[in-house]
Design an enzyme around this catalytic site. Structure first.
Site, PDB file in Angstrom:
ATOM      1  N   TYR A 285      55.860  53.172 -22.240  1.00 12.92           N
ATOM      2  CA  TYR A 285      54.968  53.584 -23.332  1.00 12.92           C
ATOM      3  C   TYR A 285      53.668  52.814 -23.255  1.00 12.92           C
ATOM      4  O   TYR A 285      53.586  51.779 -22.584  1.00 12.92           O
ATOM      5  CB  TYR A 285      55.631  53.394 -24.701  1.00 12.92           C
ATOM      6  CG  TYR A 285      55.683  51.982 -25.200  1.00 12.92           C
ATOM      7  CD1 TYR A 285      56.758  51.156 -24.899  1.00 12.92           C
ATOM      8  CD2 TYR A 285      54.647  51.465 -25.975  1.00 12.92           C
ATOM      9  CE1 TYR A 285      56.805  49.854 -25.362  1.00 12.92           C
ATOM     10  CE2 TYR A 285      54.691  50.150 -26.449  1.00 12.92           C
ATOM     11  CZ  TYR A 285      55.777  49.350 -26.140  1.00 12.92           C
ATOM     12  OH  TYR A 285      55.829  48.062 -26.594  1.00 12.92           O
ATOM     13  N   CYS A 286      52.642  53.343 -23.994  1.00  9.44           N
ATOM     14  CA  CYS A 286      51.349  52.684 -23.982  1.00  9.44           C
ATOM     15  C   CYS A 286      50.710  52.807 -25.361  1.00  9.44           C
ATOM     16  O   CYS A 286      51.368  52.578 -26.372  1.00  9.44           O
ATOM     17  CB  CYS A 286      50.456  53.262 -22.889  1.00  9.44           C
ATOM     18  SG  CYS A 286      50.291  55.058 -22.963  1.00  9.44           S
ATOM     19  N   ARG A 287      49.418  53.176 -25.401  1.00  6.35           N
ATOM     20  CA  ARG A 287      48.705  53.123 -26.679  1.00  6.35           C
ATOM     21  C   ARG A 287      48.948  54.333 -27.554  1.00  6.35           C
ATOM     22  O   ARG A 287      48.681  54.283 -28.755  1.00  6.35           O
ATOM     23  CB  ARG A 287      47.205  52.984 -26.423  1.00  6.35           C
ATOM     24  CG  ARG A 287      46.863  51.643 -25.836  1.00  6.35           C
ATOM     25  CD  ARG A 287      45.439  51.630 -25.337  1.00  6.35           C
ATOM     26  NE  ARG A 287      45.115  50.338 -24.750  1.00  6.35           N
ATOM     27  CZ  ARG A 287      44.311  50.172 -23.701  1.00  6.35           C
ATOM     28  NH1 ARG A 287      43.782  51.222 -23.125  1.00  6.35           N
ATOM     29  NH2 ARG A 287      44.060  48.976 -23.236  1.00  6.35           N
ATOM     30  N   GLY A 288      49.377  55.409 -26.974  1.00  4.91           N
ATOM     31  CA  GLY A 288      49.622  56.595 -27.777  1.00  4.91           C
ATOM     32  C   GLY A 288      49.308  57.871 -27.014  1.00  4.91           C
ATOM     33  O   GLY A 288      49.157  57.876 -25.791  1.00  4.91           O
TER      34      GLY A 288
ATOM     35  N   TRP B 286      52.453  52.909 -29.442  1.00  8.62           N
ATOM     36  CA  TRP B 286      52.619  51.816 -30.380  1.00  8.62           C
ATOM     37  C   TRP B 286      52.242  52.173 -31.824  1.00  8.62           C
ATOM     38  O   TRP B 286      53.039  51.935 -32.745  1.00  8.62           O
ATOM     39  CB  TRP B 286      51.853  50.604 -29.861  1.00  8.62           C
ATOM     40  CG  TRP B 286      51.533  49.558 -30.866  1.00  8.62           C
ATOM     41  CD1 TRP B 286      50.294  49.194 -31.302  1.00  8.62           C
ATOM     42  CD2 TRP B 286      52.467  48.740 -31.583  1.00  8.62           C
ATOM     43  NE1 TRP B 286      50.406  48.205 -32.248  1.00  8.62           N
ATOM     44  CE2 TRP B 286      51.710  47.910 -32.438  1.00  8.62           C
ATOM     45  CE3 TRP B 286      53.858  48.645 -31.605  1.00  8.62           C
ATOM     46  CZ2 TRP B 286      52.305  46.989 -33.288  1.00  8.62           C
ATOM     47  CZ3 TRP B 286      54.445  47.730 -32.464  1.00  8.62           C
ATOM     48  CH2 TRP B 286      53.675  46.909 -33.286  1.00  8.62           C
TER      49      TRP B 286
END
Lengths: 221, 221
Positions: B176-179, B206
């Site tokens: 996963y990352c920032r969105g 996140w």
DNA sequence: CAAGTACTCAAGTGAGTAGTTGACAAGCCC
DNA sequence: GGGCTTGTCAACTACTCACTTGAGTACTTG
């Protein structure tokens, strides 16, 4: 597509939605619409605005696709477009309530005079409703019919004094109305307490319930 | 206090919050801040705005109490004030995504070129994480440290090629990352797939995770 | 303390927004 | 069709907002 170009294209659309919410009058219109569809004249009356001004604000909301319209005879009925819109309105109010001291204080003043019966959270209410408690919707019939909590019965506040015998005196009653800034449930609780019922009030009301995805009948699809 | 007077007093406060969000530049600043605290200069650089302009937008956000500041040396650090603000930003984006066709299309174009590995919902991810899957955060160290999914490990995308041996090859990896509008996890998935790992991507990132109240370490309090 | 860095403030211009008024369109009922 | 109701549109005034420029403040470092 570069990250920069993408942001430059997509953020203005997000801002467009926020822009539509950035007016006290439009928020008031939206709040009324969360209770059920209305025609322009009714909205103008409820908000105390001129019809022309209401119409223009409603078109701003429609341009942002937050509300939709349908013609019915020579009236035009506005309604909230999507549950996500209800959710956004509840989230916006939530931020204001938790972050702005003035809002907190105004809300307290508003409720200070009257607070009859205990308050239960929406989580608690869902449990209680499965344990033989009665969900009582005290809003007007039209609003009840446009959407209500699953399993609730409707006795509008105005009719309540004449219809007390419809309520079971041995079961706990959970009264609810339009939400945090509505006094219907509060007044209903006062009346029911005075008549010996075991009554509590729901925290929030119909919009909060629906925006959290709890079980409903009707409502915006 | 009459209903009318109450509404006339409280709705402008709600509108003030929406007003602060009603600018593409401010939303972009807010989105960056959901990933972690930043100082003004960094924000100006990331958004491509002048420092003076960034500063003014940030003060607008602060006046609406959506962000808070702290001085550190001669820098001023801005951060998101409250989880409810994160929630509001996610709700706003949600409405735009579900209601505005242009947004849906732009998002698809942005992701079209690259989509490596399957996507799992946040609900599924929580279940998988309890079933021996690894949560992999591929954002920069600073963002990981300012808040991340409970139980996640951090290998920034830049370091990933050199640190593959830290990942267990027999367990499923959830990157996963920032969105939604961040490609870090996508690129990480491509790299991991090419190296024979069993990798899936988390839907959203996140901010979405935190705003839903799922288990986290750190983040806005 | 002087020089430098990081940020804020004030003022000015051009663009956008709110509310009013009066004209217009769309559909109803006799 | 004529008169009615309901809602929209266009034009106008007063007001608010965005971005730039240049000056000013707060703190750090040598």
């Amino acid at each position: 597509m570069s990250q920069r170009k993408f942001k430059d294209e997509i953020y203005p659309h997000f801002a467009r939605v926020a822009q539509a919410l950035a007016s006290d009058k439009r928020l008031e219109l939206l709040d009324i619409l969360t209770q059920g569809p209305r025609h322009v004249d009714a909205l103008a009356q409820e908000t105390g605005m001129s019809v022309a001004n209401s119409s223009q604000h409603l078109q701003t909301l429609r341009a942002a696709r937050l509300v939709e319209t349908a013609r019915k005879g020579n009236m035009i009925i506005y309604r909230v477009a999507d549950p996500s819109v209800m959710n956004l309105w509840v989230a916006l109010r939530g931020v204001a309530e938790s972050r702005l001291a003035e809002v907190k204080q105004l809300a307290e003043e508003f409720h200070s005079a009257r607070s009859n019966g205990d308050v239960v959270t929406r989580d608690q209410a869902e449990v209680l409703a499965h344990q033989n408690a009665v969900l009582l919707d005290v809003r007007p019939v039209a609003e009840f019919e446009s959407g209500h909590l699953c399993g609730a019965i409707n006795i509008p506040l105005d009719d309540l004094p004449d219809r007390l015998e419809e309520l079971p005196s041995e079961r706990r009653i959970i009264a609810y109305c339009r939400g945090l800034y509505c006094l219907l449930a509060d007044e209903a609780a006062a009346l029911l307490l005075a008549n010996g019922f075991d009554v509590v009030r729901l925290e929030g009301g119909w919009p909060e319930w629906q925006s959290e995805g709890r079980p409903v009948i009707g409502g915006v699809t």
